[in-house]
Design a protein around this motif. Structure first.
Motif, mmCIF file in Angstrom:
data_model
loop_
_atom_site.group_PDB
_atom_site.id
_atom_site.type_symbol
_atom_site.label_atom_id
_atom_site.label_comp_id
_atom_site.label_asym_id
_atom_site.label_seq_id
_atom_site.Cartn_x
_atom_site.Cartn_y
_atom_site.Cartn_z
ATOM 1 N N UNK A 15 0.829 -1.206 0.000
ATOM 2 C CA UNK A 15 0.000 0.000 0.000
ATOM 3 C C UNK A 15 0.866 1.259 0.000
ATOM 4 N N UNK A 16 1.948 1.240 0.764
ATOM 5 C CA UNK A 16 2.850 2.391 0.795
ATOM 6 C C UNK A 16 3.502 2.606 -0.566
ATOM 7 N N UNK A 17 3.885 1.519 -1.203
ATOM 8 C CA UNK A 17 4.529 1.630 -2.516
ATOM 9 C C UNK A 17 3.566 2.243 -3.540
ATOM 10 N N UNK A 18 2.316 1.803 -3.508
ATOM 11 C CA UNK A 18 1.318 2.349 -4.436
ATOM 12 C C UNK A 18 1.058 3.825 -4.146
ATOM 13 N N UNK A 19 1.009 4.181 -2.852
ATOM 14 C CA UNK A 19 0.787 5.571 -2.490
ATOM 15 C C UNK A 19 1.944 6.447 -2.951
ATOM 16 N N UNK A 20 3.174 5.967 -2.792
ATOM 17 C CA UNK A 20 4.333 6.722 -3.256
ATOM 18 C C UNK A 20 4.313 6.887 -4.778
ATOM 19 N N UNK A 21 3.920 5.834 -5.468
ATOM 20 C CA UNK A 21 3.865 5.902 -6.922
ATOM 21 C C UNK A 21 2.822 6.910 -7.391
ATOM 22 N N UNK A 22 1.645 6.891 -6.757
ATOM 23 C CA UNK A 22 0.601 7.841 -7.131
ATOM 24 C C UNK A 22 1.010 9.279 -6.801
ATOM 25 N N UNK A 23 1.687 9.468 -5.673
ATOM 26 C CA UNK A 23 2.141 10.809 -5.293
ATOM 27 C C UNK A 23 3.158 11.337 -6.294
ATOM 28 N N UNK A 24 4.084 10.480 -6.740
ATOM 29 C CA UNK A 24 5.071 10.919 -7.725
ATOM 30 C C UNK A 24 4.424 11.219 -9.072
ATOM 31 N N UNK A 25 3.439 10.432 -9.438
ATOM 32 C CA UNK A 25 2.740 10.712 -10.695
ATOM 33 C C UNK A 25 1.994 12.042 -10.621
ATOM 34 N N UNK A 26 1.380 12.316 -9.457
ATOM 35 C CA UNK A 26 0.664 13.578 -9.290
ATOM 36 C C UNK A 26 1.611 14.787 -9.385
ATOM 37 N N UNK A 27 2.861 14.566 -9.001
ATOM 38 C CA UNK A 27 3.844 15.658 -9.061
ATOM 39 C C UNK A 27 4.573 15.720 -10.401
ATOM 40 N N UNK A 28 4.270 14.739 -11.295
ATOM 41 C CA UNK A 28 4.882 14.757 -12.619
ATOM 42 C C UNK A 28 6.318 14.289 -12.648
ATOM 43 N N UNK A 29 6.727 13.444 -11.683
ATOM 44 C CA UNK A 29 8.128 12.988 -11.640
ATOM 45 C C UNK A 29 8.223 11.473 -11.807
ATOM 46 N N UNK A 30 7.173 10.844 -12.313
ATOM 47 C CA UNK A 30 7.184 9.386 -12.424
ATOM 48 C C UNK A 30 7.039 8.901 -13.858
ATOM 49 N N UNK A 31 7.368 9.740 -14.819
ATOM 50 C CA UNK A 31 7.181 9.375 -16.213
ATOM 51 C C UNK A 31 8.454 8.894 -16.888
ATOM 52 N N UNK A 32 9.617 9.209 -16.331
ATOM 53 C CA UNK A 32 10.882 8.857 -16.959
ATOM 54 C C UNK A 32 11.815 8.214 -15.935
ATOM 55 N N UNK A 33 12.824 7.513 -16.474
ATOM 56 C CA UNK A 33 13.849 6.934 -15.622
ATOM 57 C C UNK A 33 13.314 5.919 -14.639
ATOM 58 N N UNK A 34 12.898 4.761 -15.147
ATOM 59 C CA UNK A 34 12.289 3.756 -14.277
ATOM 60 C C UNK A 34 13.266 3.238 -13.222
ATOM 61 N N UNK A 35 14.510 3.015 -13.629
ATOM 62 C CA UNK A 35 15.492 2.491 -12.669
ATOM 63 C C UNK A 35 15.771 3.507 -11.579
ATOM 64 N N UNK A 36 15.969 4.759 -11.981
ATOM 65 C CA UNK A 36 16.213 5.803 -10.986
ATOM 66 C C UNK A 36 14.994 5.990 -10.088
ATOM 67 N N UNK A 37 13.795 5.904 -10.662
ATOM 68 C CA UNK A 37 12.571 6.052 -9.875
ATOM 69 C C UNK A 37 12.427 4.909 -8.872
ATOM 70 N N UNK A 38 12.805 3.708 -9.295
ATOM 71 C CA UNK A 38 12.701 2.555 -8.394
ATOM 72 C C UNK A 38 13.573 2.739 -7.158
ATOM 73 N N UNK A 39 14.821 3.121 -7.349
ATOM 74 C CA UNK A 39 15.710 3.297 -6.201
ATOM 75 C C UNK A 39 15.260 4.462 -5.328
#
Length: 262
Positions: free
Chosen positions: A163-187
């Motif tokens: 649940x925390x991981x999904x919340x973090x992912x949604x928060x990053x998408x809302x801020x526009x920082x989850x569209x590029x760099x999958x490896x960097x985003x994962x870490x």
């Protein structure tokens, strides 16, 4: 279903004390850890398949929960085949890679060994409820209550990771920082989850101390943990699987005690 899923099970094994499941898994695994041969691992794996029928899980769920084991076993075998100790006829040699009859036999034994050790542990614990496990550890094995309650609280918190991981992912998408760099985003998300987990653990520890969970007094338990005939039967089954696999390996002359003299 995992340790953190409390849905009811209807299989005979689901109603057995989790301590007995721990013991059965250990009885199956220990002899297989002490040897590295194909016969003992194959015999144990065949006998375990008969045990899985009584776990009360469907085949679809079985494959969904155990696929990492089925993936890890052949990968381990391939690694041993390529880099294991060579003996007999060499079939392929290139740089550090040397595939021989000995490394192939060792690879097959290793892959079967991984399956025979890991599968019963995964299947048996699919039916374990964390609270039942804590009751068994405290009342049957007589482990310290402080340790048991801390482990129980930790297990309960593991279920929040997804649940925390999904919340973090949604928060990053809302801020526009989850569209590029999958490896960097994962870490980045993994580090954020680590920080969040540490903070939650500290708060949980303080709350438990404030409520007296760390007191050095004898605790009472809300539910009685019973250890009776069914648990004894499961332990006997686990010991029987180990005994039959050892006898088969010795009879076929493949028993290879890895702690013995070189």
């Amino acid at each position: 279903m995992t340790l953190l899923d409390t849905r009811a099970r209807t299989g005979p094994i689901a109603r057995i004390n989790p301590v007995a499941k721990l013991g059965a898994s250990a009885l199956i695994a220990i002899p297989l850890i002490l040897t590295l041969d194909m016969v003992s691992a194959a015999v144990a794996l065949v006998l375990e398949c008969a045990l899985f029928v009584f776990a009360g899980i469907g085949w679809r769920e079985f494959w969904a929960r155990t696929w990492p084991v089925w993936l890890a076993a052949p990968l381990t075998g391939v690694t041993i085949a390529l880099y294991g100790e060579p003996s007999g006829t060499v079939h392929l040699e290139w740089f550090l890679v040397r595939v021989s009859d000995g490394s192939l036999a060792l690879a097959g034994a290793t892959a079967l060994r991984v399956l025979a050790i890991a599968l019963p542990s995964v299947v048996l614990f699919l039916t374990v409820d964390p609270t039942d496990l804590a009751d068994g550890l405290a009342q049957v094995l007589r482990l310290p209550a402080r340790f048991v309650l801390g482990a129980l609280a930790g297990l309960r918190m593991v279920g929040l990771f997804l649940d925390d991981w999904r919340a973090l992912e949604l928060a990053r998408r809302a801020r526009g920082v989850a569209d590029r760099g999958r490896i960097r985003r994962f870490f980045g998300m993994a580090f954020a989850l680590l920080v969040l987990s540490i903070r939650r653990g500290a708060k949980l520890s303080t709350a438990m101390e404030a409520r007296g969970f760390g007191a050095a007094t004898k605790r009472a338990w809300a539910r009685e943990s019973r250890f009776g005939r069914r648990e004894g039967v499961l332990l006997v089954i686990g010991a029987s699987i180990s005994s039959v696999s050892i006898v088969a390996a010795v009879a076929f002359g493949t028993w290879n005690f890895i702690l013995g003299p070189a």
